[in-house]
Design an enzyme around this catalytic site. Sequence first.
Site, PDB file in Angstrom:
ATOM      1  N   ASP A  28       0.660  -1.265   0.043  1.00  0.00           N
ATOM      2  CA  ASP A  28      -0.132  -0.004   0.057  1.00  0.00           C
ATOM      3  C   ASP A  28       0.880   1.217  -0.121  1.00  0.00           C
ATOM      4  OD1 ASP A  28      -2.276  -1.346  -0.051  1.00  0.00           O
ATOM      5  OD2 ASP A  28      -2.291  -1.838   2.305  1.00  0.00           O
ATOM      6  N   LYS A  64       0.326  -7.940  -2.865  1.00  0.00           N
ATOM      7  CA  LYS A  64      -0.703  -7.428  -3.021  1.00  0.00           C
ATOM      8  C   LYS A  64      -0.593  -6.071  -3.765  1.00  0.00           C
ATOM      9  CE  LYS A  64      -3.866  -6.350  -0.280  1.00  0.00           C
ATOM     10  NZ  LYS A  64      -4.544  -4.885  -1.068  1.00  0.00           N
ATOM     11  N   ASP A 112      -5.556  -6.400  -6.483  1.00  0.00           N
ATOM     12  CA  ASP A 112      -6.599  -5.998  -5.760  1.00  0.00           C
ATOM     13  C   ASP A 112      -7.312  -5.070  -6.138  1.00  0.00           C
ATOM     14  OD1 ASP A 112      -8.411  -5.681  -3.585  1.00  0.00           O
ATOM     15  OD2 ASP A 112      -6.921  -5.057  -2.274  1.00  0.00           O
ATOM     16  N   LEU A 113      -8.158  -5.410  -7.147  1.00  0.00           N
ATOM     17  CA  LEU A 113      -8.987  -4.251  -8.009  1.00  0.00           C
ATOM     18  C   LEU A 113     -10.325  -4.308  -7.634  1.00  0.00           C
ATOM     19  CD1 LEU A 113      -7.043  -4.096 -11.352  1.00  0.00           C
ATOM     20  CD2 LEU A 113      -6.262  -2.715  -9.194  1.00  0.00           C
ATOM     21  N   LYS A 114     -10.561  -5.346  -7.049  1.00  0.00           N
ATOM     22  CA  LYS A 114     -12.127  -5.439  -6.539  1.00  0.00           C
ATOM     23  C   LYS A 114     -13.020  -5.188  -7.739  1.00  0.00           C
ATOM     24  CE  LYS A 114     -11.392  -4.846  -1.527  1.00  0.00           C
ATOM     25  NZ  LYS A 114      -9.979  -4.367  -1.568  1.00  0.00           N
ATOM     26  N   PHE A 115     -13.283  -5.618  -8.852  1.00  0.00           N
ATOM     27  CA  PHE A 115     -14.045  -4.976  -9.835  1.00  0.00           C
ATOM     28  C   PHE A 115     -15.625  -5.353  -9.514  1.00  0.00           C
ATOM     29  CE2 PHE A 115     -10.539  -6.476 -12.894  1.00  0.00           C
ATOM     30  CZ  PHE A 115     -10.069  -5.099 -13.339  1.00  0.00           C
ATOM     31  N   HIS A 116     -16.175  -4.328 -10.142  1.00  0.00           N
ATOM     32  CA  HIS A 116     -17.793  -4.410  -9.464  1.00  0.00           C
ATOM     33  C   HIS A 116     -18.488  -3.726 -10.987  1.00  0.00           C
ATOM     34  CE1 HIS A 116     -21.324  -3.648  -6.591  1.00  0.00           C
ATOM     35  NE2 HIS A 116     -21.682  -4.412  -7.670  1.00  0.00           N
ATOM     36  N   ASP A 117     -19.070  -4.279 -11.718  1.00  0.00           N
ATOM     37  CA  ASP A 117     -19.673  -3.582 -12.828  1.00  0.00           C
ATOM     38  C   ASP A 117     -20.688  -4.536 -13.776  1.00  0.00           C
ATOM     39  OD1 ASP A 117     -20.019  -1.809 -15.175  1.00  0.00           O
ATOM     40  OD2 ASP A 117     -17.994  -1.047 -14.620  1.00  0.00           O
ATOM     41  N   PRO A 142     -21.746  -7.819 -16.111  1.00  0.00           N
ATOM     42  CA  PRO A 142     -21.027  -8.864 -16.419  1.00  0.00           C
ATOM     43  C   PRO A 142     -19.995  -8.908 -17.585  1.00  0.00           C
ATOM     44  CG  PRO A 142     -23.311  -9.417 -15.798  1.00  0.00           C
ATOM     45  CD  PRO A 142     -23.402  -8.100 -15.872  1.00  0.00           C
ATOM     46  N   THR A 146     -18.493  -6.024 -18.848  1.00  0.00           N
ATOM     47  CA  THR A 146     -17.388  -5.137 -18.809  1.00  0.00           C
ATOM     48  C   THR A 146     -16.493  -5.831 -17.588  1.00  0.00           C
ATOM     49  OG1 THR A 146     -19.003  -3.163 -18.716  1.00  0.00           O
ATOM     50  CG2 THR A 146     -16.824  -2.946 -17.674  1.00  0.00           C
ATOM     51  N   THR A 189     -14.835  -4.616   5.270  1.00  0.00           N
ATOM     52  CA  THR A 189     -14.727  -4.248   6.822  1.00  0.00           C
ATOM     53  C   THR A 189     -14.933  -2.867   7.051  1.00  0.00           C
ATOM     54  OG1 THR A 189     -12.293  -4.215   6.029  1.00  0.00           O
ATOM     55  CG2 THR A 189     -13.074  -6.181   7.119  1.00  0.00           C
ATOM     56  N   ARG A 194      -2.485  -9.164  12.742  1.00  0.00           N
ATOM     57  CA  ARG A 194      -1.625  -8.474  13.527  1.00  0.00           C
ATOM     58  C   ARG A 194      -0.734  -9.297  14.449  1.00  0.00           C
ATOM     59  NH1 ARG A 194      -2.314  -5.380  10.192  1.00  0.00           N
ATOM     60  NH2 ARG A 194      -2.821  -3.155  10.243  1.00  0.00           N
ATOM     61  N   GLY A 204      -0.290  -5.805   5.776  1.00  0.00           N
ATOM     62  CA  GLY A 204       0.370  -4.738   5.024  1.00  0.00           C
ATOM     63  C   GLY A 204       1.398  -4.365   6.172  1.00  0.00           C
ATOM     64  N   ARG A 205       0.912  -3.380   7.012  1.00  0.00           N
ATOM     65  CA  ARG A 205       1.728  -2.363   7.713  1.00  0.00           C
ATOM     66  C   ARG A 205       2.492  -3.175   8.867  1.00  0.00           C
ATOM     67  NH1 ARG A 205      -3.417   1.392   8.633  1.00  0.00           N
ATOM     68  NH2 ARG A 205      -4.360  -0.668   8.182  1.00  0.00           N
TER      69      ARG A 205
HETATM   70  O1  C5P Z   1      -1.840  -2.725   6.793  1.00  0.00           O
HETATM   71  P1  C5P Z   1      -3.040  -3.682   6.734  1.00  0.00           P
HETATM   72  O2  C5P Z   1      -2.532  -5.071   7.382  1.00  0.00           O
HETATM   73  O3  C5P Z   1      -4.132  -3.288   7.583  1.00  0.00           O
HETATM   74  O4  C5P Z   1      -3.340  -3.920   5.243  1.00  0.00           O
HETATM   75  C1  C5P Z   1      -4.670  -4.520   5.024  1.00  0.00           C
HETATM   76  C2  C5P Z   1      -4.821  -4.794   3.702  1.00  0.00           C
HETATM   77  O5  C5P Z   1      -5.981  -5.477   3.414  1.00  0.00           O
HETATM   78  C3  C5P Z   1      -4.963  -3.381   2.554  1.00  0.00           C
HETATM   79  O6  C5P Z   1      -4.036  -3.406   1.491  1.00  0.00           O
HETATM   80  C4  C5P Z   1      -6.479  -3.309   2.657  1.00  0.00           C
HETATM   81  O7  C5P Z   1      -6.810  -2.846   1.400  1.00  0.00           O
HETATM   82  C5  C5P Z   1      -6.697  -4.902   2.537  1.00  0.00           C
HETATM   83  N1  C5P Z   1      -8.119  -4.968   2.929  1.00  0.00           N
HETATM   84  C6  C5P Z   1      -8.823  -6.114   2.069  1.00  0.00           C
HETATM   85  N2  C5P Z   1      -9.994  -6.405   2.446  1.00  0.00           N
HETATM   86  C7  C5P Z   1     -10.564  -6.028   3.617  1.00  0.00           C
HETATM   87  C8  C5P Z   1      -9.911  -5.071   4.306  1.00  0.00           C
HETATM   88  C9  C5P Z   1      -8.635  -4.867   3.969  1.00  0.00           C
HETATM   89  O8  C5P Z   1      -8.222  -6.351   1.017  1.00  0.00           O
HETATM   90  N3  C5P Z   1     -11.863  -6.247   3.647  1.00  0.00           N
END
Ligand code: C5P
Length: 234
Positions: free
Chosen positions: A19, A41, A68-73, A75, A77, A127, A186, A214-215
Site C-alpha cells: 500500500d 498484493k 486487488d482491484l475489486k471489480f464491480h460492474d 458482467p 465489462t 470491513t 496483527r 500490510g503495515r
Molecule cells: O496494513 P494492513 O495489514 O491493515 O493492510 C490490510 C490490507 O488489506 C490493505 O491493503 C487493505 O486494502 C486490504 N483489505 C482487504 N479487504 C478488506 C480489508 C482490508 O483487501 N476487507
Amino acid sequence: MEEAVNSNFDSNKIIVALDYNNKEQALELSEKLDPSYCRLKIGKQLFTKYGPKIVDELHAMNFEIFLDLKFHDIPITVYKACMEAYKLGIWMLNVHLLGGKEMVSAAKEARDMVNKKSKIIGVTLLTSHNEESMSHLGMNTRADIVKKLSVIASDSKIDGVVCSPGDISSINTSKNSLEFITPGIRLSNDSNDHSKIYTPSIALDLGSSYLVIGRPITEAKDPMSIVEKIKLMI
Ligand code: C5P
C-alpha cells in the site's frame, strides 16, 4: 489445463499488501523480501498510478501477484477487464460478490479462458461497513450478508472469498471448498483501522487459507524478519 494450487498444500500463505503511493518504495520493500516466503498484493493506488508495468517489474523479481482491484460492474465489462488482468500473468484477482452470480461467473469465465492456474476470489462485505452503514442500505447483519455472498462464490465455483477470519464460521465450510483470504492480521495489539484483528496463528486456526498483511511488514525496520517470524508461527 492444470488446476490452481490448493491452499492446504501451499506453504506460501503470506500476502504482503504493497500500500504505497510510489513505485520506488514498493520496489525497495520487495527487494528486501523473498518470493518463496510471500506473495505481493497490488491495490488500486499503485495500479492506477503505474499500470501493468508495476506488475511486470514485480514479476521480474519472481513474485506472484494478487491484483486487488475489486471489480464491480455489469458482467460483460467485468469479463473484459478480467481478461486483460489475467493476461498480465497474475496469480490472483478479486471481484465484488455484491455484483451477483452472473458477474462473478463472467469473471471466472475470463479466468478460465486465459489461465485456469490463476485464482479468482470474491470480496464479501467491506470491513469498513458497520451495522449503522449497513442498516442505511437496508442490509441485514454482517454474518447474514457474508453467508449469502459466500453462496454466490461457491455457486459460481470461484476459488475463494476475502473476509475477516471472524467471518469464516458464518460460512458453511462443509458445503463448499472455498479458500479464505483474510486481512486484519496483527502480531501485536495495534489494530490501526481494523475493527477486529487476529494473530496469524489464530487466523489459520479459524480457517484462513492466505493472510493479507500490510503495515506490520511494510512499516517494519526489517520486513523480511517479520515475514520469517510469521512463517514460524503458522
Ligand atoms: O496494513 P494492513 O495489514 O491493515 O493492510 C490490510 C490490507 O488489506 C490493505 O491493503 C487493505 O486494502 C486490504 N483489505 C482487504 N479487504 C478488506 C480489508 C482490508 O483487501 N476487507
